[in-house]
Design a protein around this motif. Structure first.
Motif, PDB file in Angstrom:
ATOM      1  N   SER A  77       0.829  -1.203   0.000  1.00 59.17           N
ATOM      2  CA  SER A  77       0.000   0.000   0.000  1.00 59.17           C
ATOM      3  C   SER A  77       0.864   1.254   0.000  1.00 59.17           C
ATOM      4  N   SER A  78       0.338   2.312  -0.594  1.00 60.03           N
ATOM      5  CA  SER A  78       0.993   3.618  -0.517  1.00 60.03           C
ATOM      6  C   SER A  78       0.436   4.455   0.631  1.00 60.03           C
ATOM      7  N   ASP A  79      -0.668   3.995   1.230  1.00 62.48           N
ATOM      8  CA  ASP A  79      -1.239   4.690   2.382  1.00 62.48           C
ATOM      9  C   ASP A  79      -0.418   4.355   3.622  1.00 62.48           C
ATOM     10  N   PRO A  80       0.053   5.355   4.383  1.00 57.11           N
ATOM     11  CA  PRO A  80       0.955   5.076   5.504  1.00 57.11           C
ATOM     12  C   PRO A  80       0.379   4.127   6.546  1.00 57.11           C
ATOM     13  N   THR A  81      -0.876   4.311   6.913  1.00 59.24           N
ATOM     14  CA  THR A  81      -1.458   3.450   7.940  1.00 59.24           C
ATOM     15  C   THR A  81      -1.605   2.021   7.426  1.00 59.24           C
ATOM     16  N   ALA A  82      -2.039   1.867   6.188  1.00 59.79           N
ATOM     17  CA  ALA A  82      -2.177   0.528   5.615  1.00 59.79           C
ATOM     18  C   ALA A  82      -0.819  -0.137   5.450  1.00 59.79           C
ATOM     19  N   LEU A  83       0.178   0.635   5.032  1.00 56.95           N
ATOM     20  CA  LEU A  83       1.520   0.072   4.877  1.00 56.95           C
ATOM     21  C   LEU A  83       2.084  -0.336   6.234  1.00 56.95           C
ATOM     22  N   ALA A  84       1.809   0.460   7.258  1.00 59.39           N
ATOM     23  CA  ALA A  84       2.249   0.096   8.608  1.00 59.39           C
ATOM     24  C   ALA A  84       1.633  -1.227   9.040  1.00 59.39           C
ATOM     25  N   ARG A  85       0.356  -1.426   8.741  1.00 61.68           N
ATOM     26  CA  ARG A  85      -0.281  -2.696   9.081  1.00 61.68           C
ATOM     27  C   ARG A  85       0.386  -3.855   8.357  1.00 61.68           C
ATOM     28  N   GLU A  86       0.717  -3.661   7.087  1.00 56.02           N
ATOM     29  CA  GLU A  86       1.361  -4.735   6.318  1.00 56.02           C
ATOM     30  C   GLU A  86       2.731  -5.074   6.896  1.00 56.02           C
ATOM     31  N   ILE A  87       3.493  -4.055   7.245  1.00 57.46           N
ATOM     32  CA  ILE A  87       4.820  -4.289   7.820  1.00 57.46           C
ATOM     33  C   ILE A  87       4.704  -4.982   9.173  1.00 57.46           C
ATOM     34  N   ASP A  88       3.784  -4.503  10.001  1.00 62.57           N
ATOM     35  CA  ASP A  88       3.602  -5.076  11.329  1.00 62.57           C
ATOM     36  C   ASP A  88       3.200  -6.549  11.230  1.00 62.57           C
ATOM     37  N   ALA A  89       2.280  -6.863  10.328  1.00 59.41           N
ATOM     38  CA  ALA A  89       1.838  -8.246  10.155  1.00 59.41           C
ATOM     39  C   ALA A  89       2.957  -9.122   9.613  1.00 59.41           C
ATOM     40  N   ALA A  90       3.751  -8.591   8.693  1.00 53.54           N
ATOM     41  CA  ALA A  90       4.864  -9.366   8.143  1.00 53.54           C
ATOM     42  C   ALA A  90       5.893  -9.669   9.222  1.00 53.54           C
ATOM     43  N   GLN A  91       6.249  -8.665  10.024  1.00 56.01           N
ATOM     44  CA  GLN A  91       7.220  -8.891  11.091  1.00 56.01           C
ATOM     45  C   GLN A  91       6.698  -9.913  12.093  1.00 56.01           C
ATOM     46  N   ALA A  92       5.405  -9.846  12.413  1.00 56.29           N
ATOM     47  CA  ALA A  92       4.826 -10.798  13.355  1.00 56.29           C
ATOM     48  C   ALA A  92       4.860 -12.220  12.802  1.00 56.29           C
ATOM     49  N   THR A  93       4.598 -12.367  11.517  1.00 55.27           N
ATOM     50  CA  THR A  93       4.631 -13.694  10.892  1.00 55.27           C
ATOM     51  C   THR A  93       6.042 -14.266  10.912  1.00 55.27           C
ATOM     52  N   ILE A  94       7.017 -13.451  10.571  1.00 55.58           N
ATOM     53  CA  ILE A  94       8.413 -13.907  10.541  1.00 55.58           C
ATOM     54  C   ILE A  94       8.863 -14.352  11.932  1.00 55.58           C
ATOM     55  N   ALA A  95       8.429 -13.642  12.957  1.00 60.38           N
ATOM     56  CA  ALA A  95       8.873 -13.928  14.319  1.00 60.38           C
ATOM     57  C   ALA A  95       8.161 -15.118  14.949  1.00 60.38           C
ATOM     58  N   ASP A  96       7.079 -15.581  14.355  1.00 56.51           N
ATOM     59  CA  ASP A  96       6.237 -16.616  14.963  1.00 56.51           C
ATOM     60  C   ASP A  96       6.734 -18.016  14.581  1.00 56.51           C
ATOM     61  N   PRO A  97       7.266 -18.791  15.525  1.00 55.98           N
ATOM     62  CA  PRO A  97       7.774 -20.124  15.192  1.00 55.98           C
ATOM     63  C   PRO A  97       6.689 -21.104  14.775  1.00 55.98           C
ATOM     64  N   ALA A  98       5.421 -20.751  15.012  1.00 58.54           N
ATOM     65  CA  ALA A  98       4.334 -21.631  14.599  1.00 58.54           C
ATOM     66  C   ALA A  98       3.990 -21.489  13.122  1.00 58.54           C
ATOM     67  N   ARG A  99       4.503 -20.453  12.481  1.00 63.54           N
ATOM     68  CA  ARG A  99       4.202 -20.256  11.058  1.00 63.54           C
ATOM     69  C   ARG A  99       5.102 -21.117  10.203  1.00 63.54           C
ATOM     70  N   SER A 100       4.573 -21.583   9.094  1.00 66.27           N
ATOM     71  CA  SER A 100       5.314 -22.496   8.217  1.00 66.27           C
ATOM     72  C   SER A 100       6.397 -21.750   7.444  1.00 66.27           C
ATOM     73  N   PRO A 101       7.415 -22.463   6.952  1.00 68.05           N
ATOM     74  CA  PRO A 101       8.435 -21.805   6.120  1.00 68.05           C
ATOM     75  C   PRO A 101       7.837 -21.077   4.925  1.00 68.05           C
ATOM     76  N   ARG A 102       6.795 -21.638   4.338  1.00 64.29           N
ATOM     77  CA  ARG A 102       6.156 -21.002   3.189  1.00 64.29           C
ATOM     78  C   ARG A 102       5.532 -19.674   3.592  1.00 64.29           C
ATOM     79  N   GLU A 103       4.850 -19.640   4.761  1.00 62.61           N
ATOM     80  CA  GLU A 103       4.242 -18.398   5.229  1.00 62.61           C
ATOM     81  C   GLU A 103       5.304 -17.357   5.566  1.00 62.61           C
ATOM     82  N   VAL A 104       6.379 -17.793   6.206  1.00 61.96           N
ATOM     83  CA  VAL A 104       7.461 -16.868   6.567  1.00 61.96           C
ATOM     84  C   VAL A 104       8.086 -16.267   5.317  1.00 61.96           C
TER      85      VAL A 104
END
Length: 312
Positions: free
Chosen positions: A56-83
């Motif tokens: 997204s080019s919208d700052p708030t929406a882009l922040a949500r995308e970044i926050d969700a991506a970082q949370a997924t990467i940090a979560d050991p329960a997520r699969s390698p494909r999801e990470v």
């Protein structure tokens, strides 16, 4: 690139970013304002497409995308494909902010403090690498070959073996590998003649390559550890000097140290870096160079996109 200034191959490989927490040279994060809600699990697209994931080019929406991506990467329960999918989305988001720094402040203000600090450091490192580039994007794609990197567990074992032998921390070796060749994805010589996944000049390889094959990841990582150790990288005080010998630019040192610091703080970041793709900025926009891309000569980006049936 060991022994000489890097060529365009390495340069464009790294402009797509690198990450980092713990980089002491990064500017302080501004206080967050109206932070986004905590990131909820969400799917990220597996399909990469000719220009990479869309963010997204919208700052708030882009922040949500970044926050969700970082949370997924940090979560050991997520699969390698999801990470991997989350890492690719984050990669493009950080790149967009590095290329458009005027968008950074509102994104940071919309993020919670922890993700804001990480994002600020990532984008700052990306800006350092971009500052090493020369000139604006052109209309051609490079004469590169893009290969599948070794699986992350195999690469991690190679770094560990080199650390045990030479005392250079594994995360430093991983960061150099990331910056030099996107962990082996860019399987081409640089314009200056550097070779292999750790980008050795032939004369330097002759002295530090231990008689191995510069194109082989095992041998190249050992050679890099040997070179860095010989220049003091097995000590805390000598590490920056050794990295400066690897590439004589303080911005390079800061970027490598930043990537290494984030992997040292959270080893799951290594999985994210391993998933980063290769993109090339052109007048036709950001172009994804997938595994199997193999051009013996530079090719016009618009012609390549037309040939591959990709939208421009």
């Amino acid at each position: 690139m060991i022994g000489e200034r890097w060529g365009r191959g390495l340069l464009v490989a790294v402009v797509l970013l690198a990450v980092l927490v713990g980089c002491t040279d990064a500017p302080p994060t501004p206080p967050p304002a109206a932070p986004v809600q905590p990131a909820a699990p969400q799917p990220f697209p597996d399909a990469i497409g000719p220009h990479g994931p869309t963010v997204s080019s919208d700052p708030t929406a882009l922040a949500r995308e970044i926050d969700a991506a970082q949370a997924t990467i940090a979560d050991p329960a997520r699969s390698p494909r999801e990470v991997a999918a989350a890492a690719r989305t984050a990669q493009v988001a950080y790149e967009e902010l590095a290329f458009h720094p005027e968008r950074l402040a509102p994104v940071l203000a919309a993020l919670p403090p922890g993700p804001a600090d990480v994002t600020n450091r990532i984008v700052t490192a990306g800006r350092d690498l971009l500052a090493m580039a020369k000139g604006a994007p052109g209309d051609e794609l490079p004469a590169w070959r893009i290969a599948e990197p070794l699986p992350p567990d195999r690469l991690r074992a190679l770094y560990a073996g080199a650390e045990a032998r030479f005392g250079v921390p594994w995360h430093i070796l991983a960061a150099v590998n990331l910056v030099e060749s996107r962990m082996g994805r860019i399987a081409s010589h640089s314009e200056a003649g550097a070779r292999g996944p750790m980008q050795f000049m032939p004369s330097t390889w002759a002295s530090y390559g231990l008689g191995g094959n510069v194109e082989d990841p095992h041998d190249a990582i050992l050679g890099a550890a040997n070179y860095l150790q010989a220049n003091g990288a097995d000590t805390a005080t000598g590490l920056d000097r050794a990295l400066r010998r690897y590439n004589n630019d303080q911005r390079y040192v800061r970027a490598v140290r930043a990537y290494a610091d984030v992997m040292a703080a959270d080893e799951r970041a290594f999985l994210a870096f391993h998933a980063w793709e290769v993109y090339f900025r052109t007048t036709s926009g950001r172009v994804h160079l997938p595994v199997g891309y193999d051009e013996p000569r530079a090719v016009r980006a618009d012609e390549y996109l037309a040939r591959t049936g990709a939208p421009r």
